[in-house]
Design an enzyme around this catalytic site. Sequence first.
Site, PDB file in Angstrom:
ATOM      1  N   PRO A  27     -93.850 -51.705  -5.245  1.00 36.64           N
ATOM      2  CA  PRO A  27     -92.764 -50.753  -5.409  1.00 36.64           C
ATOM      3  C   PRO A  27     -92.837 -49.496  -4.543  1.00 36.64           C
ATOM      4  CG  PRO A  27     -94.354 -50.514  -7.161  1.00 36.64           C
ATOM      5  CD  PRO A  27     -94.801 -51.688  -6.348  1.00 36.64           C
ATOM      6  N   ASP A  50     -89.372 -53.297   6.098  1.00 43.72           N
ATOM      7  CA  ASP A  50     -88.207 -52.413   6.001  1.00 43.72           C
ATOM      8  C   ASP A  50     -88.530 -51.164   5.199  1.00 43.72           C
ATOM      9  OD1 ASP A  50     -88.075 -53.476   3.427  1.00 43.72           O
ATOM     10  OD2 ASP A  50     -86.800 -55.117   4.151  1.00 43.72           O
ATOM     11  N   LYS A  72     -83.088 -50.098   7.116  1.00 38.37           N
ATOM     12  CA  LYS A  72     -82.320 -50.147   5.891  1.00 38.37           C
ATOM     13  C   LYS A  72     -80.898 -50.511   6.271  1.00 38.37           C
ATOM     14  CE  LYS A  72     -80.707 -46.940   2.410  1.00 38.37           C
ATOM     15  NZ  LYS A  72     -80.598 -45.531   2.045  1.00 38.37           N
ATOM     16  N   GLY A 104     -90.004 -54.782   0.088  1.00 39.46           N
ATOM     17  CA  GLY A 104     -90.244 -53.891  -1.041  1.00 39.46           C
ATOM     18  C   GLY A 104     -90.195 -54.642  -2.355  1.00 39.46           C
ATOM     19  N   ASP A 106     -90.584 -57.179  -5.190  1.00 36.06           N
ATOM     20  CA  ASP A 106     -90.757 -58.634  -5.159  1.00 36.06           C
ATOM     21  C   ASP A 106     -89.685 -59.217  -4.230  1.00 36.06           C
ATOM     22  OD1 ASP A 106     -91.923 -61.114  -6.955  1.00 36.06           O
ATOM     23  OD2 ASP A 106     -89.869 -61.453  -6.239  1.00 36.06           O
ATOM     24  N   ILE A 109     -86.472 -60.652  -5.919  1.00 37.08           N
ATOM     25  CA  ILE A 109     -85.646 -59.878  -6.844  1.00 37.08           C
ATOM     26  C   ILE A 109     -84.767 -58.936  -6.030  1.00 37.08           C
ATOM     27  CG2 ILE A 109     -85.647 -58.264  -8.770  1.00 37.08           C
ATOM     28  CD1 ILE A 109     -88.122 -59.574  -9.789  1.00 37.08           C
ATOM     29  N   MET A 188     -80.111 -50.585  -7.527  1.00 40.26           N
ATOM     30  CA  MET A 188     -78.999 -50.179  -6.648  1.00 40.26           C
ATOM     31  C   MET A 188     -77.813 -49.671  -7.457  1.00 40.26           C
ATOM     32  SD  MET A 188     -79.232 -53.466  -4.082  1.00 40.26           S
ATOM     33  CE  MET A 188     -79.441 -54.678  -5.383  1.00 40.26           C
TER      34      MET A 188
HETATM   35  N1  SAH Z   1     -86.989 -56.445  -4.023  1.00 38.70           N
HETATM   36  C1  SAH Z   1     -86.965 -55.097  -4.512  1.00 38.70           C
HETATM   37  C2  SAH Z   1     -85.574 -54.599  -4.783  1.00 38.70           C
HETATM   38  C3  SAH Z   1     -84.729 -54.444  -3.560  1.00 38.70           C
HETATM   39  S1  SAH Z   1     -83.119 -53.876  -3.926  1.00 38.70           S
HETATM   40  C4  SAH Z   1     -87.830 -55.032  -5.779  1.00 38.70           C
HETATM   41  O1  SAH Z   1     -88.295 -56.049  -6.283  1.00 38.70           O
HETATM   42  O2  SAH Z   1     -88.085 -53.920  -6.244  1.00 38.70           O
HETATM   43  C5  SAH Z   1     -83.270 -52.177  -3.548  1.00 38.70           C
HETATM   44  C6  SAH Z   1     -83.242 -51.349  -4.811  1.00 38.70           C
HETATM   45  O3  SAH Z   1     -84.503 -51.432  -5.452  1.00 38.70           O
HETATM   46  C7  SAH Z   1     -83.052 -49.864  -4.598  1.00 38.70           C
HETATM   47  O4  SAH Z   1     -81.703 -49.530  -4.415  1.00 38.70           O
HETATM   48  C8  SAH Z   1     -83.590 -49.312  -5.889  1.00 38.70           C
HETATM   49  O5  SAH Z   1     -82.672 -49.461  -6.920  1.00 38.70           O
HETATM   50  C9  SAH Z   1     -84.738 -50.248  -6.161  1.00 38.70           C
HETATM   51  N2  SAH Z   1     -86.032 -49.699  -5.716  1.00 38.70           N
HETATM   52  C10 SAH Z   1     -86.885 -50.252  -4.862  1.00 38.70           C
HETATM   53  N3  SAH Z   1     -88.019 -49.505  -4.746  1.00 38.70           N
HETATM   54  C11 SAH Z   1     -87.842 -48.469  -5.573  1.00 38.70           C
HETATM   55  C12 SAH Z   1     -88.643 -47.354  -5.930  1.00 38.70           C
HETATM   56  N4  SAH Z   1     -89.851 -47.152  -5.413  1.00 38.70           N
HETATM   57  N5  SAH Z   1     -88.155 -46.482  -6.839  1.00 38.70           N
HETATM   58  C13 SAH Z   1     -86.957 -46.657  -7.387  1.00 38.70           C
HETATM   59  N6  SAH Z   1     -86.156 -47.684  -7.079  1.00 38.70           N
HETATM   60  C14 SAH Z   1     -86.590 -48.584  -6.191  1.00 38.70           C
END
Ligand code: SAH
Length: 524
Positions: A27, A50, A72, A104, A106, A109, A188
Amino acid sequence: MAVMRSASETPVPSQPLGKVYLVGAGPGDPDLITVKGRRFLEKADVVVYDYLASPKLLRYAPAEAEQVYVGKKGHGLHAKTQDEINQLLVERARAGKRVVRLKGGDPFIFGRGGEEIEELVAAGIPFEVVPGVTSATAAATYAGVPITHRRYTSSVAFVTGHEDPTKPGSNVDWRKIATGVGTLVFYMGIKNLPHITRKLIDNGRDPATPVVVVRWASTPDQRSVEGTLADIAEVVRKHDIRPPALVVVGEVVRLRRLINWFEKRPLFGKTVMVTRTREQASELVAGLEEAGAACIEWPTIAIGPPDSWEPLDQALAELHAFDWILFTSINAIRCFFGRLRDKGLDSRILAGCRIGVVGSTTADVLRGYGIEADLLPGEFTGEGLAAALVEQGVEGQRILLPRAKKAREILPETLRQAGAEVVIAPVYQNVRPSARSEELRQLFLERRVDVLTFTSSSTVTNFCHMLGIEDAAARRELLDTVAVACIGPVTARTARRLGLPVHVQPETYTIPALIDRIIGHFAG
Ligand code: SAH
């Protein structure tokens, strides 16, 4: 490893295919990557990453690996379209490379990981997927919310907030999720938050349901705000919370009052500049980060070999004639043993000498080489070590002092006055990294630094030099709001001489004590 790579670096037409590793980066906190993900990263030929994957993870990749930032969506010059990314993965793998695609959280997801894999399958590229800690669970955890709890909920849903729920054709069944699931986490969802909360309430969820919104979860920049379904959209607007952020909805949010551990750490929200050498910074940085601080590493010193090894080599050749060897810094110990190793020697050569160290940290590092110091002074300074030796009596003794090329003379001088013969053998020299003055000043102009740490006099002098401000008063003004922390009295004296007020100074001159005092400074 080098041998294996050279084979894959020069692709020939019959080159076997490479492979793509779709790796969840976690995360935000780089330590939240999986062991497996890190292992693939360490062997990557190409890393494609990314903006949500911590750039700090790149340090695990081999230095010679190609790094491609794909940015992004919709932002910046370097952003690539999904098609371009897919094409890049396929091309590199066809050229025989091991490609790590870092995503970022998983990869599967809301990360379009599925689409990337579909392309690889179509192109016949071998692949592997490594799951990651998704930001939803991290955000809840780091905001002090157990995402499920027997007393409050037994179900949780991850929902995209990307789709405007007021537009027709939404994939989300609002009627069912509003009351059918205990905890709801929206990815998001910031832009659409007013619609999302409205939709949930209209479909029967209690407007008093607690909600927490977490931005940049698990990083030192984490920010969270709390409210209810009825008012969270307004709270977010008022506090200007922007993406990336997650919205956690449900009764479990009530537990935050009890469990909010991450943001309660003593240095949370503080930024500390660490001016030590890169090699030495890690203990200080790790301790500060555990206390919640964000660290900016700005090395003011780099370590280089001495101009000549001659004095040390000569001393090593007649080591039996020395009574003492003294180490006054970690660098001296590491560089001394580095030289032994280069000459095909090891610690056994020291068997006939007694060994003195300046403090508990040097003692610990020495222990790492299998040697217990014979002498550790009560006060961890050169003066302290000199006094402890003089007390033992050094008249007529031969003392070897492997140390920096330039160092304070108080120790050898005191020992010589007491009748010892001191041989100084330079084992390293401090060199100044390039100044980057403009960038450094900017950090202070923007008030981005709360604490400035100095762990030796030369870190202070070099810092002032790198800052590029001659006038002490002007320097003080720039550092106006910064707490200056010095490890000991000598460093503090140098700081004051250069016009820097000293706010933090521990009683014992060690890194843990320095960290404790910095914490104390803000607690008080
Ligand atoms: N695959 C990623 C999600 C990607 S979609 C996962 O599993 O986390 C992108 C969204 O993920 C962002 O708009 C936000 O809502 C969330 N996100 C990702 N990293 C974050 C973080 N460190 N803190 C808060 N929201 C995060």
